[in-house]
Design a protein around this motif. Structure first.
Motif, PDB file in Angstrom:
ATOM      1  N   ASN A   1       0.856  -1.186   0.000  1.00 54.55           N
ATOM      2  CA  ASN A   1       0.000   0.000   0.000  1.00 54.55           C
ATOM      3  C   ASN A   1       0.891   1.235   0.000  1.00 54.55           C
ATOM      4  O   ASN A   1       1.304   1.718   1.049  1.00 54.55           O
ATOM      5  CB  ASN A   1      -0.916  -0.021   1.226  1.00 54.55           C
ATOM      6  N   LEU A   2       1.185   1.728  -1.195  1.00 57.88           N
ATOM      7  CA  LEU A   2       2.116   2.841  -1.352  1.00 57.88           C
ATOM      8  C   LEU A   2       1.468   3.981  -2.115  1.00 57.88           C
ATOM      9  O   LEU A   2       0.892   3.772  -3.177  1.00 57.88           O
ATOM     10  CB  LEU A   2       3.370   2.385  -2.103  1.00 57.88           C
TER      11      LEU A   2
ATOM     12  N   ILE B   1      12.319   4.253  -5.300  1.00 63.70           N
ATOM     13  CA  ILE B   1      12.436   4.507  -3.855  1.00 63.70           C
ATOM     14  C   ILE B   1      11.114   4.206  -3.173  1.00 63.70           C
ATOM     15  O   ILE B   1      10.043   4.597  -3.659  1.00 63.70           O
ATOM     16  CB  ILE B   1      12.859   5.964  -3.588  1.00 63.70           C
ATOM     17  N   ILE B   2      11.191   3.489  -2.052  1.00 68.80           N
ATOM     18  CA  ILE B   2      10.039   3.202  -1.204  1.00 68.80           C
ATOM     19  C   ILE B   2      10.352   3.723   0.195  1.00 68.80           C
ATOM     20  O   ILE B   2      11.440   3.478   0.724  1.00 68.80           O
ATOM     21  CB  ILE B   2       9.741   1.689  -1.156  1.00 68.80           C
ATOM     22  N   LEU B   3       9.412   4.447   0.784  1.00 72.39           N
ATOM     23  CA  LEU B   3       9.596   5.052   2.103  1.00 72.39           C
ATOM     24  C   LEU B   3       8.492   4.626   3.064  1.00 72.39           C
ATOM     25  O   LEU B   3       7.340   4.452   2.661  1.00 72.39           O
ATOM     26  CB  LEU B   3       9.566   6.578   2.022  1.00 72.39           C
ATOM     27  N   PHE B   4       8.851   4.489   4.333  1.00 73.98           N
ATOM     28  CA  PHE B   4       7.887   4.306   5.423  1.00 73.98           C
ATOM     29  C   PHE B   4       8.304   5.189   6.585  1.00 73.98           C
ATOM     30  O   PHE B   4       9.505   5.376   6.838  1.00 73.98           O
ATOM     31  CB  PHE B   4       7.860   2.847   5.904  1.00 73.98           C
TER      32      PHE B   4
ATOM     33  N   ASP C   1      11.911  -8.879  -0.235  1.00 76.44           N
ATOM     34  CA  ASP C   1      12.037  -8.131  -1.490  1.00 76.44           C
ATOM     35  C   ASP C   1      10.932  -7.085  -1.523  1.00 76.44           C
ATOM     36  O   ASP C   1       9.782  -7.391  -1.850  1.00 76.44           O
ATOM     37  CB  ASP C   1      11.926  -9.080  -2.681  1.00 76.44           C
ATOM     38  N   PHE C   2      11.267  -5.858  -1.181  1.00 77.25           N
ATOM     39  CA  PHE C   2      10.246  -4.821  -1.108  1.00 77.25           C
ATOM     40  C   PHE C   2       9.741  -4.396  -2.486  1.00 77.25           C
ATOM     41  O   PHE C   2       8.694  -3.763  -2.589  1.00 77.25           O
ATOM     42  CB  PHE C   2      10.756  -3.621  -0.315  1.00 77.25           C
ATOM     43  N   SER C   3      10.448  -4.754  -3.540  1.00 81.49           N
ATOM     44  CA  SER C   3       9.939  -4.491  -4.882  1.00 81.49           C
ATOM     45  C   SER C   3       8.829  -5.462  -5.258  1.00 81.49           C
ATOM     46  O   SER C   3       7.954  -5.132  -6.054  1.00 81.49           O
ATOM     47  CB  SER C   3      11.071  -4.599  -5.914  1.00 81.49           C
ATOM     48  N   ASN C   4       8.888  -6.659  -4.694  1.00 82.14           N
ATOM     49  CA  ASN C   4       7.904  -7.682  -5.010  1.00 82.14           C
ATOM     50  C   ASN C   4       7.746  -8.602  -3.798  1.00 82.14           C
ATOM     51  O   ASN C   4       8.170  -9.765  -3.823  1.00 82.14           O
ATOM     52  CB  ASN C   4       8.337  -8.478  -6.243  1.00 82.14           C
ATOM     53  N   PRO C   5       7.126  -8.123  -2.713  1.00 78.92           N
ATOM     54  CA  PRO C   5       7.107  -8.890  -1.462  1.00 78.92           C
ATOM     55  C   PRO C   5       6.226 -10.132  -1.526  1.00 78.92           C
ATOM     56  O   PRO C   5       5.196 -10.154  -2.211  1.00 78.92           O
ATOM     57  CB  PRO C   5       6.565  -7.882  -0.445  1.00 78.92           C
TER      58      PRO C   5
ATOM     59  N   VAL D   1       1.156  -2.294   6.123  1.00 86.20           N
ATOM     60  CA  VAL D   1       1.975  -1.084   6.057  1.00 86.20           C
ATOM     61  C   VAL D   1       1.380  -0.078   5.075  1.00 86.20           C
ATOM     62  O   VAL D   1       0.709  -0.436   4.110  1.00 86.20           O
ATOM     63  CB  VAL D   1       3.435  -1.388   5.661  1.00 86.20           C
ATOM     64  N   VAL D   2       1.634   1.181   5.356  1.00 85.43           N
ATOM     65  CA  VAL D   2       1.242   2.281   4.469  1.00 85.43           C
ATOM     66  C   VAL D   2       2.487   3.126   4.237  1.00 85.43           C
ATOM     67  O   VAL D   2       3.127   3.577   5.200  1.00 85.43           O
ATOM     68  CB  VAL D   2       0.131   3.140   5.090  1.00 85.43           C
ATOM     69  N   GLY D   3       2.849   3.303   2.984  1.00 88.42           N
ATOM     70  CA  GLY D   3       4.080   4.025   2.699  1.00 88.42           C
ATOM     71  C   GLY D   3       3.989   4.888   1.464  1.00 88.42           C
ATOM     72  O   GLY D   3       2.903   5.242   0.993  1.00 88.42           O
ATOM     73  N   TYR D   4       5.156   5.211   0.921  1.00 83.66           N
ATOM     74  CA  TYR D   4       5.274   6.112  -0.227  1.00 83.66           C
ATOM     75  C   TYR D   4       6.215   5.501  -1.252  1.00 83.66           C
ATOM     76  O   TYR D   4       7.089   4.700  -0.921  1.00 83.66           O
ATOM     77  CB  TYR D   4       5.856   7.463   0.198  1.00 83.66           C
TER      78      TYR D   4
END
Length: 289
Positions: free
Chosen positions: A4-5, A161-164, A186-190, A201-204
């Motif tokens: 959820n970005l 870039i992914i941020l939390f 793997d945060f690109s494809n968890p 999680v909720v991020g950017y």
């Protein structure tokens, strides 16, 4: 299913007053697309230029191998001449990255290519750091030990870039006594079956291109993946919020030293215990939802 970005807000330009009011005080990230076009670096900085001006420098390299108890804090996995490293970046995908490379110390003349922006925060002028990576190389999800405000300027190519924020800690499989999450995510494809807490999680997210600047607020988790070979520079300002400043002092003077002591005393058992605790503690939080 994906994380959820939300897209990080993007602006063409920004004033000091708007930055402080709309992003620094509420601690929200922002990308400014046209922030450094008056810097010589905007037109000069690319991999070929760095190779020409710093090619003989021996640089520390890091890959994505798991943390080992024998590794020192930020200890390099390999070294290479900068010219050889850039040749490698431009010829084939590689996991090797450079991070926290102090350009004032290593190549002082690069200081002539940029200026410290008047953005409303006092920047640490002795700590401009460069970061390099090849196609598909990535950092582990982590946050910085000093919880600084970070201004991240990208040069050449594209970078995902992914941020939390720190409010997401309970769902990120955070490693205790550390600044990272489980390294096998793997945060690109968890894999949500293996890491179900990530559903919460909720991020950017954003993708930076040449000349763009990303503001990362204090203590934000960040994962960075190079879509193409490139490099970035970070400028930083000390944490201003008392809670974050307190955490930074604890991390630098207590947490880091305690972790190093436990590595020396218990070896790999300490690393394995921490990795297991990341799962157990996250599972406990999920059960309490």
């Amino acid at each position: 299913m994906s994380l959820n970005l939300k897209d990080i807000p993007r602006l063409k330009s920004i004033t000091k007053e708007d930055f402080i009011k709309n992003f620094f005080r509420p601690q929200k990230p922002v990308v400014v697309e046209q922030f450094i076009e008056d810097w010589p670096a905007y037109t000069k900085w690319n991999l070929d230029y760095i190779k020409r001006i710093a090619g003989d420098k021996i640089v520390p390299l890091y890959d994505d191998r798991p943390v080992d108890y024998k590794d020192g804090f930020n200890e390099a996995h390999a070294t290479m001449k900068m010219s050889e490293y850039i040749d490698l970046l431009q010829s084939e995908p590689t996991k090797y990255r450079i991070f926290l490379w102090n350009i004032l110390k290593e190549v002082p003349e690069l200081q002539n290519d940029f200026s410290f922006p008047d953005i409303g925060l006092k920047l640490m002028k002795k700590l401009p750091m460069l970061f390099f990576g090849g196609t598909d190389s990535h950092t582990f999800m982590h946050y910085d030990i000093d919880l600084a405000n970070i201004f991240h300027f990208h040069f050449q190519g594209e970078k995902e870039i992914i941020l939390f924020d720190q409010k997401q800690n309970d769902y990120l499989y955070k490693i205790p006594h550390s600044l990272i999450t489980r390294e096998d995510i793997d945060f690109s494809n968890p894999d949500f079956e293996k890491w179900p807490a990530l559903k919460n999680v909720v991020g950017y997210k954003t993708t930076l291109t040449h000349g763009e600047m990303l503001y990362m607020p204090e203590g934000y988790w960040h994962y960075m993946k190079y879509e193409t070979p490139g490099f970035s520079m970070s400028l930083r300002a000390i944490a201003r919020h008392p809670k974050n400043l307190g955490k930074a002092i604890y991390n630098v003077f207590i947490m880091r030293n305690f972790d190093n002591l436990m590595r020396r005393l218990n070896g790999q058992k300490w690393i394995d215990w921490k990795n297991n605790q990341a799962i157990l503690r996250t599972q406990a939080h999920i059960k309490n939802l």
